[in-house]
Design an enzyme around this catalytic site. Sequence first.
Site, short mmCIF file in Angstrom:
data_model
loop_
_atom_site.label_atom_id
_atom_site.label_comp_id
_atom_site.label_asym_id
_atom_site.label_seq_id
_atom_site.Cartn_x
_atom_site.Cartn_y
_atom_site.Cartn_z
N GLU A 116 41.37 77.12 6.18
CA GLU A 116 42.26 77.82 7.10
C GLU A 116 41.80 77.67 8.54
O GLU A 116 42.59 77.37 9.44
CB GLU A 116 42.33 79.32 6.76
CG GLU A 116 42.81 79.64 5.37
CD GLU A 116 41.67 79.85 4.38
OE1 GLU A 116 40.77 78.99 4.30
OE2 GLU A 116 41.68 80.87 3.69
N CYS A 136 38.88 84.42 7.56
CA CYS A 136 40.12 83.66 7.74
C CYS A 136 41.30 84.57 8.06
O CYS A 136 42.17 84.20 8.85
CB CYS A 136 40.39 82.79 6.53
SG CYS A 136 39.15 81.48 6.34
N CYS A 177 39.92 84.91 3.05
CA CYS A 177 38.81 85.86 3.11
C CYS A 177 38.93 86.68 4.41
O CYS A 177 39.85 86.47 5.20
CB CYS A 177 37.48 85.12 3.07
SG CYS A 177 37.16 84.14 4.57
N HIS A 225 36.03 76.75 6.63
CA HIS A 225 37.06 77.03 5.62
C HIS A 225 38.33 76.27 5.99
O HIS A 225 38.60 76.02 7.16
CB HIS A 225 37.37 78.52 5.58
CG HIS A 225 36.27 79.35 4.99
ND1 HIS A 225 36.51 80.57 4.38
CD2 HIS A 225 34.93 79.16 4.89
CE1 HIS A 225 35.38 81.09 3.94
NE2 HIS A 225 34.40 80.25 4.26
#
Length: 153
Positions: free
Chosen positions: A56, A87, A84, A54
């Site tokens: 992040e 993250c 999410c 991801h």
Amino acid sequence: MNTEYEAAMRVALDHAELAALSGDVPVGAVVVYKNEIIAARHNEREALNDPTAHAEVLALRDAAAALGTWHLDECTLVVTLEPCIMCAGAVINSRIHTLVFGAADLKGGATSSLYNVCADPRLNHNPVVVNGVLQLESAELLKNFFEPKRAGN
């Protein structure tokens, strides 16, 4: 309107567009340290075939490498979509001071929409959370990415 974070969010939006070009969900993230962007990434789950890639997480990894420490307590993470659960956990574990996001994620957001992990007083760190920065632009990128998929195109 919070204009303090808009320049960084525009860079994150540029990175989100790169994710879409490579077939990934258009999410971009930047890490700011002392008013300077030290890391900028986008989702690379498809490119790397990695469920943890991801924007992040990748940006936090790059920021930690740039600073030579995983303690990012003087940094701000700016991301186009609400993080999410994974993250949000990375935000807490990195000790990010401030988390800024654009669009809310009503189906998986873990920092205010569905869950509020970053405000849980039982955890050892609670970053400041600022939401809605360039929210419309962030949401539009996601809408433009998913609409054709939902239509079967």
